[in-house]
Design an enzyme around this catalytic site. Structure first.
Site, PDB file in Angstrom:
ATOM      1  N   ARG A   1       0.758  -1.212  -0.046  1.00 43.26           N
ATOM      2  CA  ARG A   1       0.009   0.073  -0.037  1.00 43.26           C
ATOM      3  C   ARG A   1       0.977   1.419  -0.257  1.00 43.26           C
ATOM      4  O   ARG A   1       0.320   2.294   0.650  1.00 43.26           O
ATOM      5  CB  ARG A   1      -0.779  -0.127   1.077  1.00 43.26           C
ATOM      6  CG  ARG A   1      -1.945  -1.001   1.164  1.00 43.26           C
ATOM      7  CD  ARG A   1      -3.258  -0.833   0.358  1.00 43.26           C
ATOM      8  NE  ARG A   1      -4.200  -1.882   0.393  1.00 43.26           N
ATOM      9  CZ  ARG A   1      -5.219  -1.582   1.127  1.00 43.26           C
ATOM     10  NH1 ARG A   1      -5.568  -0.574   1.699  1.00 43.26           N
ATOM     11  NH2 ARG A   1      -6.352  -2.491   1.181  1.00 43.26           N
TER      12      ARG A   1
ATOM     13  N   ARG B   1      -3.394   6.644   0.679  1.00 49.61           N
ATOM     14  CA  ARG B   1      -4.086   7.803   1.121  1.00 49.61           C
ATOM     15  C   ARG B   1      -3.505   8.713   2.113  1.00 49.61           C
ATOM     16  O   ARG B   1      -3.302   9.939   2.364  1.00 49.61           O
ATOM     17  CB  ARG B   1      -5.381   7.500   1.905  1.00 49.61           C
ATOM     18  CG  ARG B   1      -6.699   7.483   1.094  1.00 49.61           C
ATOM     19  CD  ARG B   1      -7.903   6.687   1.760  1.00 49.61           C
ATOM     20  NE  ARG B   1      -7.393   5.237   2.091  1.00 49.61           N
ATOM     21  CZ  ARG B   1      -7.907   4.433   2.668  1.00 49.61           C
ATOM     22  NH1 ARG B   1      -9.216   4.976   2.983  1.00 49.61           N
ATOM     23  NH2 ARG B   1      -7.601   3.332   2.948  1.00 49.61           N
TER      24      ARG B   1
ATOM     25  N   ARG C   1      -7.751  11.598  -5.722  1.00 49.94           N
ATOM     26  CA  ARG C   1      -9.044  11.099  -5.116  1.00 49.94           C
ATOM     27  C   ARG C   1      -9.958  12.116  -4.967  1.00 49.94           C
ATOM     28  O   ARG C   1     -11.224  11.826  -4.929  1.00 49.94           O
ATOM     29  CB  ARG C   1      -8.564  10.269  -3.697  1.00 49.94           C
ATOM     30  CG  ARG C   1      -8.148   8.795  -4.049  1.00 49.94           C
ATOM     31  CD  ARG C   1      -9.415   7.881  -4.497  1.00 49.94           C
ATOM     32  NE  ARG C   1     -10.030   7.329  -3.289  1.00 49.94           N
ATOM     33  CZ  ARG C   1     -11.449   7.708  -3.148  1.00 49.94           C
ATOM     34  NH1 ARG C   1     -12.095   8.449  -3.954  1.00 49.94           N
ATOM     35  NH2 ARG C   1     -11.790   7.147  -2.191  1.00 49.94           N
TER      36      ARG C   1
ATOM     37  N   ASP D   1      -6.358  -3.387  -7.251  1.00 47.68           N
ATOM     38  CA  ASP D   1      -6.833  -3.964  -6.089  1.00 47.68           C
ATOM     39  C   ASP D   1      -7.117  -5.479  -6.199  1.00 47.68           C
ATOM     40  O   ASP D   1      -7.632  -5.727  -7.253  1.00 47.68           O
ATOM     41  CB  ASP D   1      -8.273  -3.215  -5.711  1.00 47.68           C
ATOM     42  CG  ASP D   1      -8.304  -3.535  -4.371  1.00 47.68           C
ATOM     43  OD1 ASP D   1      -8.018  -2.766  -3.456  1.00 47.68           O
ATOM     44  OD2 ASP D   1      -9.161  -4.523  -3.971  1.00 47.68           O
TER      45      ASP D   1
ATOM     46  N   TYR E   1     -14.304 -12.292   0.837  1.00 48.94           N
ATOM     47  CA  TYR E   1     -15.118 -10.797   0.385  1.00 48.94           C
ATOM     48  C   TYR E   1     -16.398 -11.219  -0.400  1.00 48.94           C
ATOM     49  O   TYR E   1     -17.288 -10.735  -0.166  1.00 48.94           O
ATOM     50  CB  TYR E   1     -14.123 -10.055  -0.348  1.00 48.94           C
ATOM     51  CG  TYR E   1     -13.398  -9.135   0.381  1.00 48.94           C
ATOM     52  CD1 TYR E   1     -13.702  -8.097   1.223  1.00 48.94           C
ATOM     53  CD2 TYR E   1     -11.841  -9.765   0.332  1.00 48.94           C
ATOM     54  CE1 TYR E   1     -12.770  -7.296   1.854  1.00 48.94           C
ATOM     55  CE2 TYR E   1     -10.916  -8.807   1.239  1.00 48.94           C
ATOM     56  CZ  TYR E   1     -11.423  -7.725   2.103  1.00 48.94           C
ATOM     57  OH  TYR E   1     -10.804  -7.380   2.980  1.00 48.94           O
TER      58      TYR E   1
HETATM   59  O1  CP3 Z   1       0.090  -1.343  -2.531  1.00 45.40           O
HETATM   60  C1  CP3 Z   1      -0.068  -0.666  -3.534  1.00 45.40           C
HETATM   61  O2  CP3 Z   1       0.190   0.297  -3.399  1.00 45.40           O
HETATM   62  C2  CP3 Z   1      -1.040  -1.171  -4.554  1.00 45.40           C
HETATM   63  C3  CP3 Z   1      -2.336  -0.921  -4.567  1.00 45.40           C
HETATM   64  C4  CP3 Z   1      -2.928  -1.933  -3.544  1.00 45.40           C
HETATM   65  C5  CP3 Z   1      -4.594  -1.478  -3.078  1.00 45.40           C
HETATM   66  N1  CP3 Z   1      -5.154  -2.640  -2.451  1.00 45.40           N
HETATM   67  C6  CP3 Z   1      -5.095  -0.158  -3.453  1.00 45.40           C
HETATM   68  C7  CP3 Z   1      -6.225   0.406  -2.329  1.00 45.40           C
HETATM   69  C8  CP3 Z   1      -2.978  -3.288  -3.085  1.00 45.40           C
HETATM   70  C9  CP3 Z   1      -1.821  -4.185  -3.414  1.00 45.40           C
HETATM   71  C10 CP3 Z   1      -4.306  -3.735  -2.516  1.00 45.40           C
HETATM   72  C11 CP3 Z   1      -4.504  -4.962  -1.956  1.00 45.40           C
HETATM   73  C12 CP3 Z   1      -5.830  -5.225  -1.183  1.00 45.40           C
HETATM   74  N2  CP3 Z   1      -6.896  -4.801  -1.226  1.00 45.40           N
HETATM   75  C13 CP3 Z   1      -5.546  -6.209  -0.218  1.00 45.40           C
HETATM   76  C14 CP3 Z   1      -4.492  -6.990   0.231  1.00 45.40           C
HETATM   77  C15 CP3 Z   1      -3.532  -6.191   1.173  1.00 45.40           C
HETATM   78  C16 CP3 Z   1      -4.084  -5.990   2.587  1.00 45.40           C
HETATM   79  O3  CP3 Z   1      -4.368  -4.740   2.799  1.00 45.40           O
HETATM   80  O4  CP3 Z   1      -4.570  -7.228   2.995  1.00 45.40           O
HETATM   81  C17 CP3 Z   1      -6.986  -6.121   0.278  1.00 45.40           C
HETATM   82  C18 CP3 Z   1      -7.449  -6.913   1.361  1.00 45.40           C
HETATM   83  C19 CP3 Z   1      -7.856  -5.334  -0.479  1.00 45.40           C
HETATM   84  C20 CP3 Z   1      -9.301  -4.983  -0.231  1.00 45.40           C
HETATM   85  C21 CP3 Z   1      -9.405  -3.563   0.004  1.00 45.40           C
HETATM   86  N3  CP3 Z   1      -9.231  -2.636  -0.877  1.00 45.40           N
HETATM   87  C22 CP3 Z   1      -9.964  -2.950   1.243  1.00 45.40           C
HETATM   88  C23 CP3 Z   1     -10.311  -3.883   2.383  1.00 45.40           C
HETATM   89  C24 CP3 Z   1      -9.912  -1.475   0.832  1.00 45.40           C
HETATM   90  C25 CP3 Z   1     -10.709  -0.701   2.016  1.00 45.40           C
HETATM   91  C26 CP3 Z   1      -9.845  -0.592   3.143  1.00 45.40           C
HETATM   92  C27 CP3 Z   1      -9.283   0.833   3.158  1.00 45.40           C
HETATM   93  O5  CP3 Z   1      -8.095   0.896   3.166  1.00 45.40           O
HETATM   94  O6  CP3 Z   1      -9.864   1.667   2.908  1.00 45.40           O
HETATM   95  C28 CP3 Z   1      -9.507  -1.521  -0.239  1.00 45.40           C
HETATM   96  C29 CP3 Z   1      -9.594   0.001  -1.013  1.00 45.40           C
HETATM   97  C30 CP3 Z   1      -8.145   0.419  -1.380  1.00 45.40           C
HETATM   98  N4  CP3 Z   1      -7.115  -0.343  -2.228  1.00 45.40           N
HETATM   99  C31 CP3 Z   1      -7.597   1.772  -1.294  1.00 45.40           C
HETATM  100  C32 CP3 Z   1      -6.203   1.843  -1.953  1.00 45.40           C
HETATM  101  C33 CP3 Z   1      -5.111   2.697  -1.866  1.00 45.40           C
HETATM  102  C34 CP3 Z   1      -8.034   2.777  -0.605  1.00 45.40           C
HETATM  103  C35 CP3 Z   1      -9.004   3.375  -1.476  1.00 45.40           C
HETATM  104  C36 CP3 Z   1      -9.429   4.877  -1.349  1.00 45.40           C
HETATM  105  O7  CP3 Z   1      -8.761   5.768  -1.886  1.00 45.40           O
HETATM  106  O8  CP3 Z   1     -10.370   5.122  -0.645  1.00 45.40           O
END
Ligand code: CP3
Length: 347
Positions: free
Chosen positions: A23, A27, A36, A72, A149
């Site tokens: 990540r 944000r 965003r 994602d 999910y």
């Molecule tokens: O790592 C990176 O920079 C690449 C991008 C990336 C995202 N999600 C962007 C994202 C990666 C590798 C992921 C993987 C991901 N997504 C996982 C596995 C990693 C982990 O954290 O366990 C999981 C479980 C998800 C599912 C997911 N996507 C969730 C649970 C959420 C919401 C939770 C949150 O943090 O708000 C997301 C949204 C998401 N994916 C965001 C980002 C940058 C936030 C989106 C926003 O800008 O509002």
């Protein structure tokens, strides 16, 4: 070309310990929040020019040793027939969660180039944009984490819907994981063809399972994905959290690198995994909110304990949290490089 990360994945000597963050685009970065404000998360993912820009933000802000494509793990769900959205404050919401055998059988396969062509295009553009500054990581969700999910319909604390489906409909649960595995294998292959130089499989929530249930219901599916991914000739990182009790089973399922969280010392985990795998981790993401002296001491402890083991990739034990101070992240990258380079010289 900075290939420290790829060299460490292969357990070859490095001039300094490679570092990147799960990540790392997101944000906590003001540049990300600015984009965003104009686009939804899914718009950013689906517009290759924007996804390239977001993937480059951390690479431009600090000398990380790998870039990860902005996407994602949930993106494959929509083309399988399970649309979702990222709802503000709630995380992902799957509109029609899977609750029956019929729901499983209604999910369909799809051509990666059609359903996820935008991710492939992002990878190709991003690889060109990086121009050797650091390697490019592609990724996907592992079958259990994706299934959780689909079945829970969003985030979960106890995963009771997922487990109850697994116990009451084991055959349908296995068909679900097989469908997800097939899509994931083809997706990872397409990502390498599009330019990914390493892959990470995120099984973020698999630590919720007992060892017995992991071995019985999940490991064979993960193994099929990882066998396929490793045949592509790029390093494959196998990551989960809360996995202390599962690590040897995860290692046996596959991956050239095991990703470990912060709940036990990295060398304790590594001893169990054994010396034939590289290991990625494992600073607690919440440590980045501590005073710098604490961050430095904890990073130093990880580097000191791994210095004689080829194949350490510095990372957090899970993704960067959204309110993390950027300056701390930047300072940590410099510290990892400087401290490990000096150690390498004096060794
Ligand atoms: O790592 C990176 O920079 C690449 C991008 C990336 C995202 N999600 C962007 C994202 C990666 C590798 C992921 C993987 C991901 N997504 C996982 C596995 C990693 C982990 O954290 O366990 C999981 C479980 C998800 C599912 C997911 N996507 C969730 C649970 C959420 C919401 C939770 C949150 O943090 O708000 C997301 C949204 C998401 N994916 C965001 C980002 C940058 C936030 C989106 C926003 O800008 O509002």
């Amino acid at each position: 070309m900075n290939d420290r990360f790829l060299r460490a994945c292969r357990r070859e000597p490095v001039d300094a310990t490679p570092v990147w963050f799960m990540r790392q685009a997101g944000r906590y970065m003001p540049e990300y929040r600015a984009l965003r404000a104009k686009h939804s998360m899914l718009e950013l993912c689906r517009t290759p020019e924007l996804a390239v820009q977001v993937s480059m933000q951390p690479v431009n802000a600090m000398p990380v040793d790998a870039a990860i494509v902005f996407a994602d793990i949930l993106l494959p769900l929509e083309p399988m027939g399970a649309p979702f959205e990222f709802a503000k404050g709630e995380g992902p919401v799957v509109h029609k969660p899977i609750r029956s055998v019929e729901d499983v059988d209604a999910l369909h396969s799809f051509e990666i180039a059609e359903g996820l062509g935008y991710v492939l295009e992002t990878l190709t553009l991003l690889r060109r944009e990086l121009d050797g500054r650091c390697p490019l990581i592609g990724f996907a969700g592992a079958p259990f984490t994706l299934a959780s999910y689909l079945i829970e319909g969003g985030r979960s604390t106890h995963f009771e819907k997922t487990k109850s489906f697994m116990y009451s409909e084991p055959e349908a649960f296995s068909r679900l994981l097989a469908k997800l595995s097939d899509v994931t294998s083809r997706y990872l292959r397409a990502q390498v063809q599009a330019g990914a130089q390493a892959l990470q499989l995120f099984d973020s929530w698999v630590g919720q399972l007992s060892l017995t249930d992991y071995q019985q219901h999940v490991a064979p599916h993960v193994k099929s994905v990882l066998d396929d991914a490793q045949s592509l000739g790029v390093p494959v990182i196998h990551f989960g959290t809360g996995t202390a009790t599962l690590l040897t089973a995860m290692r046996d399922a596959g991956g050239t690198v095991l990703g470990v969280d912060w709940r036990e010392p990295i060398t304790t985990a590594w001893d169990r995994i054994g010396p034939n795998h590289a290991v990625q981790g494992n600073l607690d993401p919440a440590v980045l909110f501590a005073p710098w002296e604490v961050v430095e001491a904890k990073a130093r402890a990880i580097l000191d304990s791994t210095r004689d083991r080829p194949g350490h990739i510095f990372n957090l034990g899970h993704g960067i949290l959204p309110t993390t101070p950027v300056e701390t992240v930047q300072r940590l990258v410099d510290f990892v490089h400087e401290y490990s380079a000096n150690k390498a010289e004096s060794a």
